[in-house]
Design a protein around this motif. Structure first.
Motif, short mmCIF file in Angstrom:
data_model
loop_
_atom_site.label_atom_id
_atom_site.label_comp_id
_atom_site.label_asym_id
_atom_site.label_seq_id
_atom_site.Cartn_x
_atom_site.Cartn_y
_atom_site.Cartn_z
N LEU A 3 0.83 -1.21 0.00
CA LEU A 3 0.00 0.00 0.00
C LEU A 3 0.86 1.26 0.00
N ALA A 4 1.98 1.22 0.73
CA ALA A 4 2.84 2.40 0.80
C ALA A 4 3.49 2.72 -0.54
N ARG A 5 3.70 1.70 -1.37
CA ARG A 5 4.33 1.93 -2.67
C ARG A 5 3.34 2.42 -3.72
N LEU A 6 2.06 2.21 -3.53
CA LEU A 6 1.07 2.61 -4.53
C LEU A 6 1.12 4.11 -4.83
N VAL A 63 8.01 12.19 10.59
CA VAL A 63 8.45 13.43 9.93
C VAL A 63 8.23 13.35 8.42
N CYS A 64 8.61 12.22 7.81
CA CYS A 64 8.45 12.06 6.36
C CYS A 64 6.98 12.06 5.96
N GLY A 65 6.15 11.36 6.73
CA GLY A 65 4.73 11.30 6.40
C GLY A 65 4.07 12.67 6.44
N ILE A 66 4.38 13.44 7.47
CA ILE A 66 3.80 14.78 7.57
C ILE A 66 4.30 15.67 6.43
N GLY A 67 5.61 15.64 6.17
CA GLY A 67 6.17 16.48 5.11
C GLY A 67 5.61 16.15 3.74
N LEU A 155 -3.36 9.91 0.87
CA LEU A 155 -2.95 8.51 0.76
C LEU A 155 -1.53 8.33 1.27
N PHE A 156 -0.64 9.27 0.95
CA PHE A 156 0.71 9.22 1.50
C PHE A 156 0.67 9.27 3.02
N GLY A 157 -0.14 10.17 3.57
CA GLY A 157 -0.23 10.28 5.02
C GLY A 157 -0.81 9.04 5.67
N ALA A 158 -1.83 8.45 5.04
CA ALA A 158 -2.47 7.26 5.62
C ALA A 158 -1.51 6.07 5.64
N PHE A 161 1.08 6.57 8.28
CA PHE A 161 0.51 6.30 9.61
C PHE A 161 0.41 4.80 9.87
N LEU A 162 0.04 4.02 8.84
CA LEU A 162 -0.03 2.57 9.01
C LEU A 162 1.34 1.98 9.35
N ILE A 163 2.39 2.46 8.65
CA ILE A 163 3.73 1.98 8.96
C ILE A 163 4.11 2.36 10.38
N TRP A 164 3.80 3.60 10.77
CA TRP A 164 4.10 4.06 12.13
C TRP A 164 3.34 3.21 13.15
N LEU A 165 2.09 2.87 12.85
CA LEU A 165 1.26 2.12 13.79
C LEU A 165 1.76 0.69 13.95
N VAL A 166 2.07 0.02 12.85
CA VAL A 166 2.55 -1.36 12.90
C VAL A 166 3.96 -1.42 13.49
N ASN A 167 4.78 -0.43 13.13
CA ASN A 167 6.15 -0.33 13.66
C ASN A 167 6.92 -1.65 13.48
N PRO A 168 7.11 -2.10 12.23
CA PRO A 168 7.82 -3.37 12.02
C PRO A 168 9.28 -3.25 12.42
N PRO A 169 9.91 -4.34 12.84
CA PRO A 169 11.32 -4.27 13.25
C PRO A 169 12.23 -4.03 12.05
#
Length: 380
Positions: A3-6, A63-67, A155-158, A161-169
């Protein structure tokens, strides 16, 4: 990460259409802004990777998501001059979904299974390119450019946020850089083998973008642009098939061999001038090697780079691939403008061969010998 790459696959075509149709500028002006965004991504990827190594995932993604969200929401309200000025900064702040996904896989997947994992990741990239640009064109055609670019920003922000929420290692252990030991000096890990691998990654993207450009030029010269979507879909499907084979076999070809075959097989494609279906069939062999080449380079970077600097190393790989894209388009375009579309395929292959040769020679360069450390008893 799919989803992040779309939205990343949509932003180039949407920015081009907005500048051409919304601002009334030419394709050259659109290419200037697109090139500035690509340059920003190439420069920002290793810097963001180093920030991932030092600060972890969540602060950097926030920071990247907001920018990125602010830029794309503001873009339809900015004049062309302002867009050109902030495009580099906007590219530098793009969430590096590609290098981030590779970091996560390097952490979660055992080394002997990474080839299959990276092949699957490359297949996922191909799927986003089959969906993203077409969805973006459909959206900007059905709705206004302002609404479409705003939706893209959301869509970029969403996805951020999903990546931030999941916080994968992104590194082994609990994720703190201190637990992995001190950061090794740059010259101890940025050696000939790694630089050669980065060059091969950039060369692969040079070949791919050159092949796409030559294909479009050949179809346009023959008045067959209507089948462009079908041919691109077949190219993506061939790459996916190659990625599946590369991922399931117990032993695959080395990255250098894959890269050389990728470049060599594209050069005779220009001989298939007529009709369009023959050109499509001629493009299948080289595209079968697309996903395997990219997966093999990623696997090598993950193996060579120490865990403490894996983010920066993956960012460098992103930067080299962006540079390959940025260099491939004008070089192959120059060859097409001054000859014919057929020579565009030759230029794509020759350029890839030159970069691959430089990468293979660099890989043979021995690593620097570390300075000896005297034991306490040996010191005066």
């Amino acid at each position: 990460m799919f989803l992040a790459r779309l939205p990343i696959t949509m932003n180039g075509i949407l920015m081009t259409l907005y500048i051409v149709t919304g601002l009334g500028r030419g394709y050259g002006a659109a290419g200037l802004v697109g090139g500035c965004v690509t340059l920003g991504m190439a420069l920002g990827a290793p810097l963001l990777g180093r920030c991932f190594d030092r600060y972890g995932l969540r602060p950097v993604v926030a920071v990247c998501g907001i920018g990125t969200t602010v830029f794309w929401i503001a873009a339809p309200h900015l004049p062309f001059e302002a867009l050109a000025v902030v495009a580099v900064a906007a590219g530098m702040l793009s969430v590096p979904a590609g290098s981030l996904a590779r970091q996560v896989l390097a952490t979660l997947v055992p080394p002997d299974e990474r080839r299959a994992a990276y092949s699957l990741d490359t297949i996922s990239i191909e799927a986003t390119f089959m969906i993203g640009p077409a969805a973006g064109i459909a959206a900007i055609t059905a709705f206004s450019p302002t609404w479409t670019l705003t939706a893209l920003g959301l869509l970029f922000g969403a996805t951020a946020f999903l990546i931030w929420l999941v916080n994968p290692p992104i590194r082994e252990g609990a994720g703190k850089a201190e637990e992995l030991g001190p950061r090794p000096p740059l010259r101890s890990w940025l050696t000939g083998p790694l630089i050669g691998t980065l060059l091969i990654a950039g060369g692969a993207l040079f070949v791919l973008v050159g092949t796409e450009l030559a294909t479009l030029a050949a179809l346009r010269a023959n008045g067959e642009l209507g089948v462009t979507g079908l041919i691109i879909a077949v190219m993506c499907a061939a790459s996916i098939a190659g990625g599946i084979v590369h991922g399931v076999v117990k032993r695959s070809l080395p990255q250098g061999v894959l890269m050389l075959l990728l470049a060599l097989l594209v050069m005779p494609v220009g001989l298939a001038d007529h009709p369009w279906w023959l050109l499509m069939l001629a493009l299948i062999p080289t595209n079968l090697l697309c996903a395997p080449t990219l997966a093999a380079t990623t696997e090598t970077v993950a193996r060579i780079a120490p865990p403490q600097v894996r983010g920066e190393a993956m960012g460098l790989q992103d930067g080299f691939t962006r540079l390959g894209l940025a260099v491939g388009s004008p070089v192959v375009g120059f060859a097409i403008d001054h000859s014919s579309p057929e020579w565009g395929f030759v230029a794509a292959g020759l350029g890839g061969l030159v970069i691959a040769a430089a990468g293979l020679l660099r890989r043979r360069t021995p690593a620097p010998t570390p300075e000896p450390v005297l034991a306490v008893a040996d010191q005066p």
